[in-house]
Scaffold this motif. Structure first.
Motif, PDB file in Angstrom:
ATOM      1  N   PHE A 554      87.541  88.144  -1.183  1.00 53.64           N
ATOM      2  CA  PHE A 554      86.797  86.929  -1.512  1.00 53.64           C
ATOM      3  C   PHE A 554      85.292  87.186  -1.494  1.00 53.64           C
ATOM      4  CE2 PHE A 554      90.872  85.050  -0.692  1.00 53.64           C
ATOM      5  CZ  PHE A 554      90.889  83.886  -1.467  1.00 53.64           C
ATOM      6  N   LYS A 555      84.890  88.449  -1.709  1.00 53.32           N
ATOM      7  CA  LYS A 555      83.466  88.754  -1.785  1.00 53.32           C
ATOM      8  C   LYS A 555      82.833  88.027  -2.962  1.00 53.32           C
ATOM      9  CE  LYS A 555      83.750  93.470   0.088  1.00 53.32           C
ATOM     10  NZ  LYS A 555      83.558  94.908  -0.255  1.00 53.32           N
ATOM     11  N   GLU A 556      81.559  87.704  -2.797  1.00 48.69           N
ATOM     12  CA  GLU A 556      80.853  87.006  -3.876  1.00 48.69           C
ATOM     13  C   GLU A 556      80.792  87.902  -5.106  1.00 48.69           C
ATOM     14  OE1 GLU A 556      76.868  84.282  -4.461  1.00 48.69           O
ATOM     15  OE2 GLU A 556      76.966  85.668  -2.779  1.00 48.69           O
ATOM     16  N   ILE A 557      81.101  87.332  -6.262  1.00 51.52           N
ATOM     17  CA  ILE A 557      81.223  88.115  -7.496  1.00 51.52           C
ATOM     18  C   ILE A 557      79.864  88.580  -8.015  1.00 51.52           C
ATOM     19  CG2 ILE A 557      81.898  88.011  -9.924  1.00 51.52           C
ATOM     20  CD1 ILE A 557      84.127  86.109  -9.114  1.00 51.52           C
ATOM     21  N   TYR A 558      78.926  87.628  -8.126  1.00 55.34           N
ATOM     22  CA  TYR A 558      77.643  87.937  -8.744  1.00 55.34           C
ATOM     23  C   TYR A 558      76.563  88.140  -7.693  1.00 55.34           C
ATOM     24  CZ  TYR A 558      79.872  86.428 -13.064  1.00 55.34           C
ATOM     25  OH  TYR A 558      80.713  86.313 -14.128  1.00 55.34           O
ATOM     26  N   SER A 559      75.698  89.110  -7.927  1.00 58.47           N
ATOM     27  CA  SER A 559      74.572  89.353  -7.024  1.00 58.47           C
ATOM     28  C   SER A 559      73.351  88.575  -7.526  1.00 58.47           C
ATOM     29  CB  SER A 559      74.262  90.847  -6.947  1.00 58.47           C
ATOM     30  OG  SER A 559      73.867  91.332  -8.226  1.00 58.47           O
ATOM     31  N   THR A 560      72.256  88.705  -6.815  1.00 54.97           N
ATOM     32  CA  THR A 560      71.017  88.017  -7.163  1.00 54.97           C
ATOM     33  C   THR A 560      70.078  88.974  -7.882  1.00 54.97           C
ATOM     34  OG1 THR A 560      71.248  86.615  -5.217  1.00 54.97           O
ATOM     35  CG2 THR A 560      69.077  86.716  -6.201  1.00 54.97           C
ATOM     36  N   PHE A 561      69.255  88.451  -8.791  1.00 54.89           N
ATOM     37  CA  PHE A 561      68.249  89.272  -9.463  1.00 54.89           C
ATOM     38  C   PHE A 561      67.330  89.947  -8.439  1.00 54.89           C
ATOM     39  CE2 PHE A 561      68.293  86.464 -13.476  1.00 54.89           C
ATOM     40  CZ  PHE A 561      69.003  87.410 -14.197  1.00 54.89           C
ATOM     41  N   SER A 562      66.819  91.105  -8.792  1.00 60.85           N
ATOM     42  CA  SER A 562      65.705  91.682  -8.037  1.00 60.85           C
ATOM     43  C   SER A 562      64.428  90.956  -8.470  1.00 60.85           C
ATOM     44  CB  SER A 562      65.579  93.177  -8.331  1.00 60.85           C
ATOM     45  OG  SER A 562      65.171  93.381  -9.685  1.00 60.85           O
ATOM     46  N   GLU A 563      63.343  91.155  -7.746  1.00 65.81           N
ATOM     47  CA  GLU A 563      62.085  90.498  -8.106  1.00 65.81           C
ATOM     48  C   GLU A 563      61.643  90.923  -9.504  1.00 65.81           C
ATOM     49  OE1 GLU A 563      59.003  90.782  -5.192  1.00 65.81           O
ATOM     50  OE2 GLU A 563      60.368  90.432  -3.513  1.00 65.81           O
ATOM     51  N   LYS A 564      61.754  92.205  -9.795  1.00 69.13           N
ATOM     52  CA  LYS A 564      61.349  92.723 -11.108  1.00 69.13           C
ATOM     53  C   LYS A 564      62.211  92.109 -12.209  1.00 69.13           C
ATOM     54  CE  LYS A 564      60.590  97.153 -13.511  1.00 69.13           C
ATOM     55  NZ  LYS A 564      61.536  96.994 -14.632  1.00 69.13           N
ATOM     56  N   GLU A 565      63.516  92.045 -12.004  1.00 70.87           N
ATOM     57  CA  GLU A 565      64.420  91.473 -13.005  1.00 70.87           C
ATOM     58  C   GLU A 565      64.110  90.001 -13.227  1.00 70.87           C
ATOM     59  OE1 GLU A 565      68.513  94.111 -12.364  1.00 70.87           O
ATOM     60  OE2 GLU A 565      68.101  92.391 -11.062  1.00 70.87           O
ATOM     61  N   ALA A 566      63.842  89.277 -12.143  1.00 66.18           N
ATOM     62  CA  ALA A 566      63.560  87.846 -12.259  1.00 66.18           C
ATOM     63  C   ALA A 566      62.289  87.603 -13.059  1.00 66.18           C
ATOM     64  CB  ALA A 566      63.437  87.219 -10.864  1.00 66.18           C
ATOM     65  N   ILE A 567      61.242  88.369 -12.777  1.00 66.16           N
ATOM     66  CA  ILE A 567      59.980  88.196 -13.508  1.00 66.16           C
ATOM     67  C   ILE A 567      60.174  88.510 -14.987  1.00 66.16           C
ATOM     68  CG2 ILE A 567      57.660  89.153 -13.796  1.00 66.16           C
ATOM     69  CD1 ILE A 567      57.560  89.483 -10.754  1.00 66.16           C
ATOM     70  N   GLU A 568      60.867  89.595 -15.283  1.00 59.85           N
ATOM     71  CA  GLU A 568      61.083  89.977 -16.684  1.00 59.85           C
ATOM     72  C   GLU A 568      61.927  88.943 -17.419  1.00 59.85           C
ATOM     73  OE1 GLU A 568      62.722  93.879 -16.641  1.00 59.85           O
ATOM     74  OE2 GLU A 568      60.824  94.860 -16.089  1.00 59.85           O
ATOM     75  N   GLU A 569      62.945  88.411 -16.745  1.00 61.55           N
ATOM     76  CA  GLU A 569      63.778  87.396 -17.389  1.00 61.55           C
ATOM     77  C   GLU A 569      62.993  86.113 -17.608  1.00 61.55           C
ATOM     78  OE1 GLU A 569      67.199  85.663 -19.129  1.00 61.55           O
ATOM     79  OE2 GLU A 569      66.549  87.732 -18.798  1.00 61.55           O
ATOM     80  N   ALA A 570      62.190  85.726 -16.626  1.00 68.24           N
ATOM     81  CA  ALA A 570      61.396  84.498 -16.747  1.00 68.24           C
ATOM     82  C   ALA A 570      60.353  84.622 -17.852  1.00 68.24           C
ATOM     83  CB  ALA A 570      60.725  84.179 -15.421  1.00 68.24           C
TER      84      ALA A 570
END
Length: 821
Positions: A554-570
């Motif tokens: 029952f581990k969480e499927i999706y992880s969280t963005f890294s700071e770099k990934e979040a900035i680039e996506e935003a």
């Protein structure tokens, strides 16, 4: 002084002033889109400032000089008619979005473009604070939200939609990891509110009531708060620890929780009022499972109870290799199916309609299929029999009837397609409804009005029920919906409860949707040339567990963005919503004149101009008022217009080389045609705090207005008073971003030797250190070995004190300043 009347109000003006000048001073509404000041008249008037002067007829207020005894009327039928016609002409050449399309369908009303803009700048705490203005549980919602926003994201016209939900989750997780600033709580109002139910609606209601200064106590039947978030949503989507951390943050606001308290057993509504609570909110959810009405239905296990048991580690049955049938196709059914799959079962889901008609996002369905869950679409059970440990289920294929008067196609069994199937376990996970036993809980409960569906009857605007002081929200009144919808109803109820407790009148809200411009409500309505303005950028996706790991835990499927990934996506955001929304006088006038935006253009006419280093130009929103050109102190704007107000209107605009980038043109623009590149958050003036200050970049002392929201500076504008009268230099208007620079010194640093590392100290230590060293230099080498350099950024008065300190205290005349003052 000249005395005259405006709308029968006696007013006074000076010789040479116009009617509009006096009206502005008296705050009398006369619309104008070209007015700047009496010394900067427009060569081409917008014409909106028309008034009716007794004995003289229709006049333009901006050019009509005042005289003794003048009688002016600003809202006669003829005046209103002229204004409406002029506004309708402007509407037909104004192309843009007032609000971001992602904001419109969001049940929580989040400023999505705003928080994405702050993420793009690396201001994660500012983004989180903006989200929590409306959503106190962003980490939980960021994992379970159905994402009403993403299907309308315009970025899909270029490449792929922005990962809006994952960005929301990123900043929420960032806050849980690094901490977040608690919102300020006003002094206590002395009012106490009881919340029944610690689910998302109850927690939300408690949070927003606490922000108003009310004392709040939450009662819940469970020992831990969280409701469905804590007990009903599987850990592979929402881990228990995430819920606990978010709930702890809410309770840090000094909200009391009483667990193990059951409504109807431990207390009634009457009991709560007698205990001194002034208002009550009921948010107990909807847990009663509905029935399909087929034979043997009662033999099936409860899907909702099974989810609760699994989350609490109470489900002990070994399902390895066993065939399990899950009846229904909603959120609960899919959650049950995916949970059972993780217990090594062979899972089948039977749903009476087609795959596309399932009431869940298709990505949920795709994830379930990846995990090996099999679907029996266009099928339904007719009978369940139990023989020993086995279940025999009679299923039938389904067909759809012709649409009825409500355009609904009913599900019908297809004769001759009946088939018996054998399973080891059958689970029913139909849509839940409210328990109605609460009418027996007490005398006040007996009065509660219930609709035919079993839900409480509430005032749709206030969420108050027929018992004064009692409000309700969430699934308890709407039926099973999404978590973000439950949170939104809790916030709405909190606003109503606050109004009720303070005995205020409910604020009248103008419905402004009809005044909102849009490039297109749907993606297929957008001019394709608009999307061509943007280049493709690869989207980011969070990492996910491999299928083999998913179905074994029952581990969480999706992880969280890294700071770099979040900035680039935003940074992929197209910034659809108008960044000039807070200063758009055009929209304000449309609202006041009640002129809806009918006949707006659908074609993209002018390319977006981003050549200026600090200013974006979007001529599609320009109304040709020439304010920018007239306000520029350096004559640095060239602007021409042909066939103004006609379908053939064409505007030419560019900045000359003489532009000093002061930005006053942006602040005087009455629409979003000119905006600041670094301003990423669309906002309304009522949602910001304007702090008056003095610019610190030099010693002139320009007065500035700092627009602040959640301790984040959105922009700086010039204050219209001496010495600058609204003007600022490039640093004053655009240079404030330095306050977030990681290298900015916030505390004194000292070191004994140049080989040592700097260390943080208090101001007292730093001043003592400096005084000691100066005294030592003076004693050893004499006062003339010391020189003092002062800053041109400080005021003349401060420079005066600096030279006094040098001469009188240090005993040196070695003084200089780059401003030579």
């Amino acid at each position: 002084m000249i005395k005259f009347e405006i709308n029968k109000q006696e007013v006074y003006g000076f010789s040479g002033e116009t009617i509009l000048d006096v009206a502005k001073r008296y705050n009398i509404y006369i619309p104008s889109l070209c007015y700047l000041s009496k010394d900067k008249p427009s060569k081409i008037s917008c014409g909106l400032c028309v008034v009716e002067v007794k004995g003289e007829g229709i006049k333009r207020a901006c050019e009509t000089k005042i005289k003794e005894g003048l009688k002016v009327f600003t809202n006669t039928p003829e005046v209103k008619k002229i204004r409406k016609e002029l506004l309708q002409k402007l509407i037909k050449n104004h192309y843009g979005d007032c609000k971001a399309p992602c904001h419109v369908p969001c049940p929580g009303g989040l400023n999505i473009q705003g928080y994405i803009g702050l993420i793009a700048k690396g201001d994660f705490k500012g983004a989180l604070a903006l989200i929590k203005e409306k959503l106190p549980l962003p980490a939980s919602v960021g994992r379970v939200c159905p994402r009403f926003c993403e299907p309308v994201c315009r970025r899909a016209l270029v490449d792929e939609p922005i990962a809006i939900n994952h960005l929301k989750r990123f900043v929420a997780d960032y806050g849980l990891k690094y901490g977040e600033d608690l919102p300020s709580i006003p002094p206590s109002t002395g009012k106490r509110v009881a919340i029944i139910g610690a689910g998302p609606s109850g927690l939300s209601c408690a949070y927003f009531l606490r922000l108003k200064g009310h004392e709040v106590t939450i009662f819940d039947a469970h020992e831990e708060p969280g409701g469905l978030l804590r007990y009903g949503i599987p850990s592979y989507k929402l881990p228990i620890e995430i819920v606990r951390k978010e709930v702890e943050n809410i309770f840090r606001l000094d909200i009391e929780f009483q667990g193990g308290k059951v409504w109807g057993k431990d207390f009634s509504l009457k009991d709560l009022f007698e205990q001194g609570f002034s208002a009550i909110f009921i948010g107990v959810g909807a847990r009663k499972e509905r029935k399909l009405g087929f034979e043997g239905e009662e033999l099936a296990l409860s899907g909702l109870k099974l989810l609760f048991d699994i989350k609490e580690n109470k489900f002990r049955e070994n399902l390895s290799g066993k065939r399990v049938l899950v009846i229904a196709g909603g959120y609960t059914a899919i959650a049950v199916a995916r949970s059972i799959r993780r217990l090594s079962a062979d899972v089948y889901v039977i749903y009476r309609r087609s795959k596309l008609e399932m009431p869940i996002p298709q990505r949920e369905l795709r994830d379930a299929e990846k995990e090996g869950i099999k679907f029996l679409f266009m099928s339904m059970p007719l009978k369940i029999q139990k023989e020993g440990d086995k279940y025999r289920v009679l299923t039938v294929k389904t067909i759809l009837s012709e649409p009825d008067e409500h355009k609904v196609r009913k599900v019908l069994p297809a004769k001759g397609t009946e088939e018996w199937q054998e399973f080891d376990l059958v689970i029913k996970a139909l849509r839940e409804g409210p328990e109605t036993d609460f009418v027996n809980y007490g005398k006040l409960e007996e009065k509660l009005e219930i609709n035919p569906g079993g839900y409480l009857v509430v005032n749709n605007f206030t969420l108050e029920i027929n018992v004064p002081g009692v409000f309700a929200g969430g699934d308890f009144i709407y039926g099973p919906k999404t978590v973000i919808q439950a949170v939104a109803s809790g916030r709405k109820a909190a606003q109503s409860i606050n109004t009720y407790l303070l005995k205020e009148k409910s604020p009248k809200k103008t419905i402004t949707v009809k005044f909102d411009f849009s490039r297109g409500k749907r993606l297929d309505q957008i001019d394709p040339y608009y999307a061509e303005q943007f280049s493709e950028k690869q989207s980011k996706s969070p990492k996910e567990l491999p299928i083999s790991e998913r179905i074994s835990s029952f581990k969480e499927i999706y992880s969280t963005f890294s700071e770099k990934e979040a900035i680039e996506e935003a940074q992929r955001c197209l910034q659809c919503g108008c960044l000039g929304f807070h200063k758009c006088e055009f929209r304000e006038i449309l609202i006041k004149e009640n002129v809806s935006v009918i006949g707006i253009p659908t074609k993209f006419r002018y390319p977006l101009n981003k050549d200026h280093p600090l200013i974006n130009v979007e001529l599609n929103k320009c109304i040709a008022c020439f304010r920018c050109m007239r306000a520029c102190p350096y004559n640095s704007i060239e602007m021409k217009i042909i066939d103004k107000g006609t379908p053939e209107e064409h505007i030419t605009f560019y900045f000359k080389e003489t532009c000093v980038k002061c930005g006053i043109c942006v602040d005087v623009c009455p629409t979003g045609a000119l905006t600041k590149k670094e301003q990423k958050v669309p906002y309304s003036l009522e949602n910001v705090k304007i702090v008056k200050s003095v610019c610190g970049y030099c010693g002139v002392g320009c007065n500035i207005n700092i627009h602040v929201r959640n301790n984040t500076i959105l922009e700086i504008t010039g204050e219209n008073r001496p010495p600058n009268y609204g003007n600022l230099c490039v640093k004053g208007r655009f240079g404030f971003e330095i306050y977030k620079n990681e290298e900015r010194l916030k505390k004194p640093l000292i070191r004994e030797d140049r080989k040592d590392e700097f260390k943080e100290v208090s101001w007292e230590e730093a001043l003592d250190f400096v005084a000691e060293k100066l005294s030592k230099i003076k004693k050893v080498y004499g006062s003339h070995a010391i020189g003092l350099l002062s800053s041109s950024k400080i005021t003349n008065e401060e420079n005066y004190l600096a030279q006094k300190f040098a001469r009188a205290v240090l005993g040196t005349n070695n003084i200089d300043c780059s401003a030579r003052v």
